[in-house]
Design a protein around this motif. Structure first.
Motif, PDB file in Angstrom:
ATOM      1  N   ARG A   1       3.340  -7.739   1.113  1.00  4.51           N
ATOM      2  CA  ARG A   1       3.520  -7.018  -0.144  1.00  4.51           C
ATOM      3  C   ARG A   1       2.211  -6.621  -0.802  1.00  4.51           C
ATOM      4  NH1 ARG A   1       8.546 -10.277  -3.067  1.00  4.51           N
ATOM      5  NH2 ARG A   1      10.114  -9.831  -1.451  1.00  4.51           N
ATOM      6  N   ARG A   2       1.212  -7.517  -0.788  1.00  2.00           N
ATOM      7  CA  ARG A   2      -0.038  -7.169  -1.465  1.00  2.00           C
ATOM      8  C   ARG A   2      -0.712  -5.977  -0.800  1.00  2.00           C
ATOM      9  NH1 ARG A   2      -4.223 -11.697  -2.928  1.00  2.00           N
ATOM     10  NH2 ARG A   2      -3.849 -12.388  -0.798  1.00  2.00           N
ATOM     11  N   ARG A   3      -0.698  -5.933   0.525  1.00  2.00           N
ATOM     12  CA  ARG A   3      -1.282  -4.781   1.214  1.00  2.00           C
ATOM     13  C   ARG A   3      -0.475  -3.519   0.912  1.00  2.00           C
ATOM     14  NH1 ARG A   3      -2.727  -4.646   7.602  1.00  2.00           N
ATOM     15  NH2 ARG A   3      -4.096  -6.352   6.924  1.00  2.00           N
ATOM     16  N   ASN A   4       0.850  -3.646   0.926  1.00  2.00           N
ATOM     17  CA  ASN A   4       1.698  -2.488   0.614  1.00  2.00           C
ATOM     18  C   ASN A   4       1.389  -1.942  -0.771  1.00  2.00           C
ATOM     19  OD1 ASN A   4       2.873  -3.055   3.059  1.00  2.00           O
ATOM     20  ND2 ASN A   4       4.763  -3.882   2.195  1.00  2.00           N
ATOM     21  N   ARG A   5       1.272  -2.842  -1.740  1.00  2.00           N
ATOM     22  CA  ARG A   5       1.009  -2.404  -3.108  1.00  2.00           C
ATOM     23  C   ARG A   5      -0.381  -1.801  -3.250  1.00  2.00           C
ATOM     24  NH1 ARG A   5       3.765  -7.802  -5.798  1.00  2.00           N
ATOM     25  NH2 ARG A   5       5.933  -7.161  -5.435  1.00  2.00           N
ATOM     26  N   ALA A   6      -1.344  -2.373  -2.514  1.00  2.00           N
ATOM     27  CA  ALA A   6      -2.697  -1.803  -2.561  1.00  2.00           C
ATOM     28  C   ALA A   6      -2.697  -0.371  -2.034  1.00  2.00           C
ATOM     29  CB  ALA A   6      -3.657  -2.677  -1.744  1.00  2.00           C
ATOM     30  N   PHE A   7      -2.008  -0.145  -0.916  1.00  2.00           N
ATOM     31  CA  PHE A   7      -1.921   1.206  -0.376  1.00  2.00           C
ATOM     32  C   PHE A   7      -1.103   2.116  -1.288  1.00  2.00           C
ATOM     33  CE2 PHE A   7      -3.068  -0.308   4.041  1.00  2.00           C
ATOM     34  CZ  PHE A   7      -4.203   0.463   4.117  1.00  2.00           C
ATOM     35  N   ALA A   8      -0.102   1.531  -1.969  1.00  2.00           N
ATOM     36  CA  ALA A   8       0.700   2.339  -2.889  1.00  2.00           C
ATOM     37  C   ALA A   8      -0.165   2.849  -4.043  1.00  2.00           C
ATOM     38  CB  ALA A   8       1.873   1.522  -3.422  1.00  2.00           C
ATOM     39  N   TRP A   9      -0.992   1.955  -4.602  1.00  2.00           N
ATOM     40  CA  TRP A   9      -1.876   2.382  -5.691  1.00  2.00           C
ATOM     41  C   TRP A   9      -2.939   3.351  -5.209  1.00  2.00           C
ATOM     42  CZ3 TRP A   9      -1.014   2.116 -10.649  1.00  2.00           C
ATOM     43  CH2 TRP A   9      -0.143   1.148 -11.146  1.00  2.00           C
ATOM     44  N   MET A  10      -3.514   3.043  -4.040  1.00  2.00           N
ATOM     45  CA  MET A  10      -4.512   3.953  -3.486  1.00  2.00           C
ATOM     46  C   MET A  10      -3.871   5.299  -3.156  1.00  2.00           C
ATOM     47  SD  MET A  10      -6.892   3.449  -0.104  1.00  2.00           S
ATOM     48  CE  MET A  10      -8.010   4.747   0.442  1.00  2.00           C
ATOM     49  N   GLY A  11      -2.655   5.243  -2.616  1.00  2.00           N
ATOM     50  CA  GLY A  11      -1.948   6.481  -2.301  1.00  2.00           C
ATOM     51  C   GLY A  11      -1.646   7.292  -3.533  1.00  2.00           C
ATOM     52  N   GLY A  12      -1.247   6.601  -4.603  1.00  2.00           N
ATOM     53  CA  GLY A  12      -0.982   7.318  -5.837  1.00  2.00           C
ATOM     54  C   GLY A  12      -2.228   7.901  -6.457  1.00  2.00           C
ATOM     55  N   GLY A  13      -3.387   7.297  -6.140  1.00  2.00           N
ATOM     56  CA  GLY A  13      -4.637   7.759  -6.739  1.00  2.00           C
ATOM     57  C   GLY A  13      -4.955   9.210  -6.442  1.00  2.00           C
ATOM     58  N   GLN A  14      -4.659   9.661  -5.206  1.00  2.00           N
ATOM     59  CA  GLN A  14      -5.028  11.029  -4.840  1.00  2.00           C
ATOM     60  C   GLN A  14      -4.158  12.085  -5.533  1.00  2.00           C
ATOM     61  OE1 GLN A  14      -6.035  12.097  -0.874  1.00  2.00           O
ATOM     62  NE2 GLN A  14      -6.982  10.146  -0.398  1.00  2.00           N
ATOM     63  N   PRO A  15      -2.852  12.103  -5.324  1.00  2.00           N
ATOM     64  CA  PRO A  15      -2.060  13.150  -5.993  1.00  2.00           C
ATOM     65  C   PRO A  15      -1.985  12.966  -7.506  1.00  2.00           C
ATOM     66  CG  PRO A  15      -0.643  11.634  -4.794  1.00  2.00           C
ATOM     67  CD  PRO A  15      -2.037  11.301  -4.403  1.00  2.00           C
ATOM     68  N   ILE A  16      -1.955  11.695  -7.969  1.00  2.00           N
ATOM     69  CA  ILE A  16      -1.902  11.471  -9.413  1.00  2.00           C
ATOM     70  C   ILE A  16      -3.221  11.886 -10.052  1.00  2.00           C
ATOM     71  CG2 ILE A  16      -1.708   9.719 -11.218  1.00  2.00           C
ATOM     72  CD1 ILE A  16       0.173   8.196  -9.288  1.00  2.00           C
ATOM     73  N   GLY A  17      -4.328  11.524  -9.412  1.00  2.00           N
ATOM     74  CA  GLY A  17      -5.631  11.935  -9.925  1.00  2.00           C
ATOM     75  C   GLY A  17      -5.746  13.448  -9.984  1.00  2.00           C
ATOM     76  N   TYR A  18      -5.234  14.107  -8.948  1.00  2.00           N
ATOM     77  CA  TYR A  18      -5.269  15.574  -8.927  1.00  2.00           C
ATOM     78  C   TYR A  18      -4.442  16.152 -10.077  1.00  2.00           C
ATOM     79  CZ  TYR A  18      -5.139  20.292  -6.951  1.00  2.00           C
ATOM     80  OH  TYR A  18      -5.272  21.646  -6.764  1.00  2.00           O
ATOM     81  N   SER A  19      -3.269  15.577 -10.286  1.00  2.00           N
ATOM     82  CA  SER A  19      -2.396  16.086 -11.348  1.00  2.00           C
ATOM     83  C   SER A  19      -2.993  15.825 -12.727  1.00  2.00           C
ATOM     84  CB  SER A  19      -1.016  15.430 -11.241  1.00  2.00           C
ATOM     85  OG  SER A  19      -0.410  15.720  -9.997  1.00  2.00           O
TER      86      SER A  19
ATOM     87  N   GLY B   1      -8.896   8.404  -6.823  1.00  2.00           N
ATOM     88  CA  GLY B   1      -8.352   9.188  -7.914  1.00  2.00           C
ATOM     89  C   GLY B   1      -9.354  10.120  -8.565  1.00  2.00           C
ATOM     90  N   MET B   2     -10.640   9.674  -8.697  1.00  2.00           N
ATOM     91  CA  MET B   2     -11.624  10.510  -9.377  1.00  2.00           C
ATOM     92  C   MET B   2     -12.009  11.727  -8.538  1.00  2.00           C
ATOM     93  SD  MET B   2     -11.728   9.298 -12.249  1.00  2.00           S
ATOM     94  CE  MET B   2     -12.828  10.581 -12.854  1.00  2.00           C
ATOM     95  N   GLY B   3     -12.057  11.561  -7.219  1.00  2.00           N
ATOM     96  CA  GLY B   3     -12.318  12.724  -6.378  1.00  2.00           C
ATOM     97  C   GLY B   3     -11.225  13.768  -6.530  1.00  2.00           C
ATOM     98  N   SER B   4      -9.975  13.289  -6.571  1.00  2.00           N
ATOM     99  CA  SER B   4      -8.856  14.206  -6.754  1.00  2.00           C
ATOM    100  C   SER B   4      -8.802  14.742  -8.178  1.00  2.00           C
ATOM    101  CB  SER B   4      -7.545  13.485  -6.423  1.00  2.00           C
ATOM    102  OG  SER B   4      -7.533  13.060  -5.075  1.00  2.00           O
ATOM    103  N   PHE B   5      -9.206  13.915  -9.145  1.00  2.00           N
ATOM    104  CA  PHE B   5      -9.261  14.366 -10.533  1.00  2.00           C
ATOM    105  C   PHE B   5     -10.185  15.580 -10.668  1.00  2.00           C
ATOM    106  CE2 PHE B   5     -11.826  14.310 -14.419  1.00  2.00           C
ATOM    107  CZ  PHE B   5     -10.849  14.443 -15.402  1.00  2.00           C
TER     108      PHE B   5
END
Length: 530
Positions: A176-194, A65-69
């Motif tokens: 589920r835990r892996r899915n959620r980890a990737f979901a948060w990591m995935g959200g980190g890039q576009p959300i951090g950018y926004s 997220g910080m790189g995208s931020f």
């Protein structure tokens, strides 16, 4: 080789977790595959506590997220940075594009290194370097200094991104835990950018854009401390992991060829963004020919490595799989469209509608909210809904964003086109990130998850760099041929921006056809074996 004994309950858990993906073709189990299975058993035999789960997810989310931020910060503050540092026109987009260029050119190499020396040490080193180079960006007093430190920050990020994917896969079994980890990591890039676009405008208009880098450095230092304390050490303590393996188990020549080709091609595209006439410059012609010539060299080299049963960076046989090829193309085009769209949307708000950085930032606020909601929803349903339908439906929403901005009139209200465009653009990107990571990592053995993360992040970073470069080339070419005397005239600029938005619409729509062609048989991903 003797291994720690495993009870029947753990073997049952392993049977559920170790699922041969339908994307992988069955083959006989040789000695290397047996070693992969044994290392996976060793990883799963060390449970991850709830505190470690929270720490891992928070750490990888913040790092991505910080790189995208900072990318968002540079995007929205670029007009101010240009004035403050007196950047020449041919360097206008370099602070925004150099990060993705250097990061994308080193991800494959460092992803391979992470697999043999351990993901944890490379991840921690990357966090430290990110902190130092981010501070360097804040202290920069000239354009070239800022560009250099942004480039170094991209290299530092390539230590972290593939290692983060490897850490998630080695820490959490399929489910589920892996899915959620990737979901948060995935959200980190576009959300951090926004968030970078939104908060960056506020910072640039008040305290100064330098404080955005100082804030990011503080967060990076916090992540470094958290990761040093809580990241599991089990894989790095395994006897098979030695630094000496870096010499024999990494395809160094393949990584060098691929990185050189990507670097040369990205440099040429970035160099010709302000005018197409530079494409005929001798140095750009030479670099372009070299970049193209290295592509068949890479194909021949990894083919040789496969025949000799030696480490190959990206085996040629992977490209025969429609799913793998489709995912790679989708990631490349989607990230390219997203990065270019956000950049030219910001230009539209500031250069055409004459909003200052703070006003533009406030108008970009819906994007991170939409990204967070998308990541939560997709993380919860990804194992229940077919992957191709997730990508198709969410991409349809994102296709509307560049289409709306391509037809917008400068005097129209924010709520007519800009608001829905800003709200919809992260939807397809977040969904694709989660699904793509789950698919790509399932296609690589357990011992090469760092390389899997490197492949994914390389494609996304190069897509960002090339997408922005091509959009800039189109926009500048249209503006320069406009009837207005000055190409910086608002009317001429708007025509160029429309061309960039139509370009984003075209490549976003292309991902729909790629998904229909290549992902129809994928089914559900991220679920345990029934």
């Amino acid at each position: 080789m003797a291994r720690t004994s495993i009870d029947l309950a753990l073997l049952k858990e392993l049977d559920e977790a170790f699922v041969i993906s339908p994307l992988q073709k069955p083959s006989s189990v040789d000695e290397n595959e047996q070693q992969d299975l044994e290392e996976l058993i060793l990883e799963i035999s060390v449970p991850v506590s709830k505190a470690q789960t929270v720490a891992i997810i928070a750490s990888v989310t913040c790092v991505t997220g910080m790189g995208s931020f900072l990318a968002g910060l540079v995007t929205v503050a670029l007009p101010i940075i240009i004035v403050d540092l007196r950047l020449e026109q041919n360097l206008f987009l370099w602070p925004a594009s150099i990060y993705a260029l250097t990061c994308g050119c080193t991800l494959l190499l460092l992803g391979s290194v992470a697999d043999v020396v351990g993901s944890r040490p490379l991840y921690l080193l990357g966090c430290l370097l990110q902190c130092l180079f981010t501070l360097g960006c804040g202290f920069s007093k000239s354009g070239p200094a800022l560009i250099v430190f942004r480039g170094l920050s991209g290299i530092a990020a390539s230590f972290c991104l593939p290692s983060a994917v490897s850490i998630i896969n080695s820490s959490f079994p399929v489910g589920r835990r892996r899915n959620r980890a990737f979901a948060w990591m995935g959200g980190g890039q576009p959300i951090g950018y926004s968030i970078g676009l939104t908060l960056g405008g506020s910072i640039a208009s008040t305290a100064g854009w330098q404080w955005g880098f100082y804030l990011a450095a503080i967060v990076n230092l916090t992540v470094l401390i958290l990761a040093s304390w809580q990241l599991p050490k089990n894989k790095e303590n395994a006897p098979t992991v030695r630094w000496e393996r870096a010499v024999s188990d990494v395809d160094w020549l393949g990584a060098l060829i691929a990185s050189a080709s990507l670097a040369l091609l990205s440099y040429v595209l970035a160099s010709v963004t302000d005018t197409t006439s530079k494409a005929l410059a001798p140095i750009n012609t030479v670099f372009l020919l070299l970049a193209l010539a290295l592509i068949p060299c890479f194909i021949l080299w990894v083919g040789r490595q496969e025949r000799l049963h030696r480490p190959a960076l990206i085996p040629n046989t992977l490209w025969y799989d429609k799913v793998f090829t489709s995912i790679i193309l989708n990631v490349f085009f989607t990230w390219g469209a997203f990065n270019a769209f956000e950049q030219y949307l910001n230009f539209f708000l500031q250069e055409i509608q004459k909003h200052n950085a703070l006003e533009a930032a406030l108008r970009l606020g819906p994007a991170p909210i939409a990204g967070i909601l998308t990541s939560i929803i997709v993380g919860l349903i990804v194992h229940r809904v077919q992957a191709d339908w997730i990508i198709i439906v969410t991409t349809l929403f994102s296709c509307l964003s560049p289409l709306l901005m391509a037809v917008v009139k400068p005097y129209w209200s924010y709520w007519v086109c800009a608001f829905p465009a800003i709200s919809l653009i992260p939807v397809g990107l977040d969904s694709l990130f989660i699904v793509s990571n789950l698919l790509i990592t399932s296609m690589f053995p357990a011992t090469t998850q760092g390389l899997a993360g490197g492949v994914f992040n390389t494609i996304s970073q190069i897509g960002k760099s090339m997408g922005l470069a091509l959009a800039a080339l189109i926009a500048n070419s249209i503006s320069s041929h406009h009837s207005a005397i000055d190409s910086r005239d608002p009317e001429a600029l708007m025509e160029g921006y429309r061309g960039a938005f139509w370009f984003c619409f075209a490549i976003t729509t292309l991902t729909l056809f790629i998904t229909i062609w290549g992902l129809r048989s994928v089914g559900r991903v991220g679920g345990k074996k029934a």
